[in-house]
Design a protein around this motif. Sequence first.
Motif, PDB file in Angstrom:
ATOM      1  N   PRO A  77     -12.520   8.779   5.980  1.00 54.13           N
ATOM      2  CA  PRO A  77     -11.833   9.633   6.961  1.00 54.13           C
ATOM      3  C   PRO A  77     -10.433   9.110   7.257  1.00 54.13           C
ATOM      4  CG  PRO A  77     -14.093   9.202   7.650  1.00 54.13           C
ATOM      5  CD  PRO A  77     -13.833   8.309   6.470  1.00 54.13           C
ATOM      6  N   ALA A  78      -9.517  10.031   7.538  1.00 51.54           N
ATOM      7  CA  ALA A  78      -8.113   9.655   7.726  1.00 51.54           C
ATOM      8  C   ALA A  78      -7.910   8.565   8.777  1.00 51.54           C
ATOM      9  CB  ALA A  78      -7.286  10.896   8.056  1.00 51.54           C
ATOM     10  N   PRO A  79      -8.532   8.647   9.960  1.00 50.32           N
ATOM     11  CA  PRO A  79      -8.279   7.575  10.940  1.00 50.32           C
ATOM     12  C   PRO A  79      -8.768   6.214  10.466  1.00 50.32           C
ATOM     13  CG  PRO A  79      -9.990   9.069  11.721  1.00 50.32           C
ATOM     14  CD  PRO A  79      -9.372   9.710  10.525  1.00 50.32           C
ATOM     15  N   ASP A  80      -9.882   6.194   9.725  1.00 53.76           N
ATOM     16  CA  ASP A  80     -10.381   4.926   9.195  1.00 53.76           C
ATOM     17  C   ASP A  80      -9.450   4.395   8.116  1.00 53.76           C
ATOM     18  OD1 ASP A  80     -12.531   5.273  10.880  1.00 53.76           O
ATOM     19  OD2 ASP A  80     -13.868   6.028   9.318  1.00 53.76           O
ATOM     20  N   ARG A  81      -8.926   5.298   7.294  1.00 55.60           N
ATOM     21  CA  ARG A  81      -8.024   4.861   6.226  1.00 55.60           C
ATOM     22  C   ARG A  81      -6.740   4.277   6.818  1.00 55.60           C
ATOM     23  NH1 ARG A  81      -6.120   2.400   3.038  1.00 55.60           N
ATOM     24  NH2 ARG A  81      -5.045   2.977   1.124  1.00 55.60           N
ATOM     25  N   LEU A  82      -6.199   4.902   7.845  1.00 59.43           N
ATOM     26  CA  LEU A  82      -4.992   4.379   8.481  1.00 59.43           C
ATOM     27  C   LEU A  82      -5.260   3.030   9.142  1.00 59.43           C
ATOM     28  CD1 LEU A  82      -3.681   7.726   9.970  1.00 59.43           C
ATOM     29  CD2 LEU A  82      -2.577   6.403   8.164  1.00 59.43           C
ATOM     30  N   THR A  83      -6.441   2.890   9.732  1.00 57.98           N
ATOM     31  CA  THR A  83      -6.814   1.603  10.317  1.00 57.98           C
ATOM     32  C   THR A  83      -6.908   0.531   9.243  1.00 57.98           C
ATOM     33  OG1 THR A  83      -7.992   2.679  12.135  1.00 57.98           O
ATOM     34  CG2 THR A  83      -8.580   0.391  11.652  1.00 57.98           C
ATOM     35  N   ILE A 142      -5.163   0.294   6.569  1.00 58.13           N
ATOM     36  CA  ILE A 142      -3.803  -0.109   6.189  1.00 58.13           C
ATOM     37  C   ILE A 142      -3.280  -1.173   7.138  1.00 58.13           C
ATOM     38  CG2 ILE A 142      -1.417   0.708   6.062  1.00 58.13           C
ATOM     39  CD1 ILE A 142      -2.543   3.390   4.997  1.00 58.13           C
ATOM     40  N   VAL A 143      -3.497  -0.970   8.439  1.00 58.25           N
ATOM     41  CA  VAL A 143      -3.027  -1.938   9.421  1.00 58.25           C
ATOM     42  C   VAL A 143      -3.813  -3.244   9.311  1.00 58.25           C
ATOM     43  CG1 VAL A 143      -2.763  -2.404  11.890  1.00 58.25           C
ATOM     44  CG2 VAL A 143      -2.209  -0.134  10.973  1.00 58.25           C
ATOM     45  N   GLU A 144      -5.142  -3.153   9.188  1.00 66.94           N
ATOM     46  CA  GLU A 144      -5.962  -4.365   9.126  1.00 66.94           C
ATOM     47  C   GLU A 144      -5.658  -5.187   7.878  1.00 66.94           C
ATOM     48  OE1 GLU A 144      -7.697  -5.517  11.549  1.00 66.94           O
ATOM     49  OE2 GLU A 144      -7.316  -3.746  12.782  1.00 66.94           O
ATOM     50  N   THR A 145      -5.319  -4.532   6.777  1.00 65.12           N
ATOM     51  CA  THR A 145      -4.961  -5.271   5.566  1.00 65.12           C
ATOM     52  C   THR A 145      -3.677  -6.060   5.781  1.00 65.12           C
ATOM     53  OG1 THR A 145      -6.026  -3.586   4.189  1.00 65.12           O
ATOM     54  CG2 THR A 145      -4.485  -5.070   3.096  1.00 65.12           C
ATOM     55  N   GLY A 146      -2.715  -5.465   6.491  1.00 62.59           N
ATOM     56  CA  GLY A 146      -1.485  -6.184   6.791  1.00 62.59           C
ATOM     57  C   GLY A 146      -1.724  -7.395   7.676  1.00 62.59           C
ATOM     58  N   VAL A 147      -2.611  -7.257   8.658  1.00 64.55           N
ATOM     59  CA  VAL A 147      -2.961  -8.386   9.526  1.00 64.55           C
ATOM     60  C   VAL A 147      -3.610  -9.497   8.695  1.00 64.55           C
ATOM     61  CG1 VAL A 147      -4.404  -9.123  11.464  1.00 64.55           C
ATOM     62  CG2 VAL A 147      -3.173  -6.940  11.575  1.00 64.55           C
ATOM     63  N   ALA A 148      -4.524  -9.111   7.789  1.00 67.15           N
ATOM     64  CA  ALA A 148      -5.188 -10.093   6.927  1.00 67.15           C
ATOM     65  C   ALA A 148      -4.193 -10.759   5.991  1.00 67.15           C
ATOM     66  CB  ALA A 148      -6.300  -9.418   6.137  1.00 67.15           C
ATOM     67  N   SER A 152     -14.472  -1.649  -0.962  1.00 71.67           N
ATOM     68  CA  SER A 152     -14.476  -1.558   0.494  1.00 71.67           C
ATOM     69  C   SER A 152     -13.425  -2.497   1.056  1.00 71.67           C
ATOM     70  CB  SER A 152     -15.855  -1.946   1.029  1.00 71.67           C
ATOM     71  OG  SER A 152     -16.115  -3.324   0.746  1.00 71.67           O
ATOM     72  N   LEU A 153     -13.054  -2.290   2.323  1.00 68.50           N
ATOM     73  CA  LEU A 153     -12.034  -3.138   2.930  1.00 68.50           C
ATOM     74  C   LEU A 153     -12.422  -4.621   2.896  1.00 68.50           C
ATOM     75  CD1 LEU A 153      -9.337  -3.459   4.383  1.00 68.50           C
ATOM     76  CD2 LEU A 153     -10.538  -3.035   6.538  1.00 68.50           C
ATOM     77  N   PRO A 154     -13.660  -5.002   3.242  1.00 70.99           N
ATOM     78  CA  PRO A 154     -13.994  -6.435   3.158  1.00 70.99           C
ATOM     79  C   PRO A 154     -13.823  -6.999   1.750  1.00 70.99           C
ATOM     80  CG  PRO A 154     -15.620  -5.286   4.499  1.00 70.99           C
ATOM     81  CD  PRO A 154     -14.763  -4.237   3.862  1.00 70.99           C
ATOM     82  N   ARG A 155     -14.168  -6.228   0.742  1.00 71.32           N
ATOM     83  CA  ARG A 155     -14.002  -6.726  -0.630  1.00 71.32           C
ATOM     84  C   ARG A 155     -12.527  -6.764  -1.032  1.00 71.32           C
ATOM     85  NH1 ARG A 155     -17.535  -4.576  -5.310  1.00 71.32           N
ATOM     86  NH2 ARG A 155     -16.630  -6.487  -6.204  1.00 71.32           N
ATOM     87  N   THR A 189       0.840  -1.187   0.000  1.00 68.60           N
ATOM     88  CA  THR A 189       0.000   0.000   0.000  1.00 68.60           C
ATOM     89  C   THR A 189       0.879   1.242   0.000  1.00 68.60           C
ATOM     90  OG1 THR A 189      -1.705   1.281   1.176  1.00 68.60           O
ATOM     91  CG2 THR A 189      -0.169   0.015   2.527  1.00 68.60           C
ATOM     92  N   ILE A 190       0.459   2.264  -0.737  1.00 65.28           N
ATOM     93  CA  ILE A 190       1.146   3.552  -0.640  1.00 65.28           C
ATOM     94  C   ILE A 190       0.264   4.582   0.079  1.00 65.28           C
ATOM     95  CG2 ILE A 190       2.707   3.206  -2.579  1.00 65.28           C
ATOM     96  CD1 ILE A 190       0.800   4.807  -4.327  1.00 65.28           C
ATOM     97  N   GLY A 191      -0.800   4.068   0.722  1.00 68.67           N
ATOM     98  CA  GLY A 191      -1.605   4.929   1.581  1.00 68.67           C
ATOM     99  C   GLY A 191      -2.382   5.995   0.863  1.00 68.67           C
ATOM    100  N   GLY A 192      -2.872   5.677  -0.334  1.00 67.96           N
ATOM    101  CA  GLY A 192      -3.635   6.669  -1.098  1.00 67.96           C
ATOM    102  C   GLY A 192      -4.845   7.181  -0.337  1.00 67.96           C
ATOM    103  N   HIS A 193      -5.126   8.489  -0.496  1.00 64.50           N
ATOM    104  CA  HIS A 193      -6.245   9.088   0.224  1.00 64.50           C
ATOM    105  C   HIS A 193      -6.947  10.128  -0.656  1.00 64.50           C
ATOM    106  CE1 HIS A 193      -8.083  11.260   3.860  1.00 64.50           C
ATOM    107  NE2 HIS A 193      -8.629  10.058   3.812  1.00 64.50           N
ATOM    108  N   ALA A 194      -7.130   9.771  -1.917  1.00 63.05           N
ATOM    109  CA  ALA A 194      -7.867  10.644  -2.835  1.00 63.05           C
ATOM    110  C   ALA A 194      -9.355  10.301  -2.775  1.00 63.05           C
ATOM    111  CB  ALA A 194      -7.352  10.463  -4.256  1.00 63.05           C
ATOM    112  N   PRO A 195     -10.229  11.253  -3.094  1.00 56.99           N
ATOM    113  CA  PRO A 195     -11.652  10.926  -3.171  1.00 56.99           C
ATOM    114  C   PRO A 195     -11.898   9.851  -4.229  1.00 56.99           C
ATOM    115  CG  PRO A 195     -11.303  13.311  -3.201  1.00 56.99           C
ATOM    116  CD  PRO A 195      -9.961  12.684  -3.370  1.00 56.99           C
ATOM    117  N   HIS A 196     -12.928   9.055  -4.011  1.00 56.26           N
ATOM    118  CA  HIS A 196     -13.314   8.045  -4.993  1.00 56.26           C
ATOM    119  C   HIS A 196     -13.590   8.747  -6.323  1.00 56.26           C
ATOM    120  CE1 HIS A 196     -15.571   4.870  -6.987  1.00 56.26           C
ATOM    121  NE2 HIS A 196     -15.255   4.031  -6.009  1.00 56.26           N
TER     122      HIS A 196
END
Length: 355
Positions: A22-28, A30-36, A324-327, A7-14
Amino acid sequence: MRFQVLTIGGHAPHPLTGEQVPAPDRLTEIVETGVAAEELGFDAYAIGERHAGPFLSSSPTVLLGALAARTSRIRLLTGVTVLAILDPVRVAEDYATLHQLSRGRLELVIGKGAEAGHFDLFGLDEGLQWDYQAEKYELLRRLWREEDVTWQGKFRPPLTGVTTLPRPYEGRPPRVWHGSATSLNSPELAARHGDPLFSANAIQPREAYTRLIDHYRERFAAHGHDPAGAYVGAGSGGLFIARTSQQAVAEFKDFYEARVCQSYKPHLAGRPGYNTPFRTVEEAIADGPHLIGSPQQVIDKILGFHAAYRHDLQSVTVDGSGLSLPRQIDQLRWFAEEIAPVVRTEAPTTLWQQA
């Protein structure tokens, strides 16, 4: 073949809906994807570093620290550490700390970065980017391999008797890869030191990356290193798997083409590595580095990369897909279950074999 999620942590609008996580959700995320990624059996998870543009990855050490605490097996990489703009002393300290926290699972991919704007941001001359890179890497190597370092260079104050702390885990410096996108400078620096190379393989036609990798292997041997140690990683333009090619085109076309338009940088037109020449999803599937299509299409694409690059590590990215993150996790699970086993068998490697 080994497999990494990047991930390069993209945060552009869809690009179609205009919505933005939101930024805190996006950062979360990134971490959850690494755990998965660890749970799904991927070999590595990488976080980029960006200081310009719509990204939340300006501090990869913080995110990797969170991942070190949440994981136990997966390797943690950067993609890339923008060494050209950083202080090597700080890099040595920060990443040795992560090396200790992860108990040796950390590896760096260093580069001068893919965003021209960060040199101005840090008060540096972009024209000296390769000089910065070479000198700072030389110092970083010494700081991780030696104690009481005395050093003098062009771009920072001299050092006298410096030992950075903490030391690398078990006294072994982290492996350092060299990220390469457009220039022969990074392959040359990697070859000189006997380090592995990581090709961006993200925007340009395959031939452009083949040129960089071939140069690296030629120079690696010329510098007297064993060619068996010339490991190569390759990125990809993004992952989107569907049951059929037709379904992939139907589901991903509008998003892909809107994103290409959104990310186009007119002030960098003509500079390789900044704007993709593959403007439609059909072009991206046929000739681009993107992994879009049925599982068999993705297998064939990666094996096509391997025929050209003979690479050992394949990186995939799902968080630029608009899903979405689940997808996104579903995409990674699909890849891990149906694609990775086939490619591992067809393209074996000794990378990370001892582990």
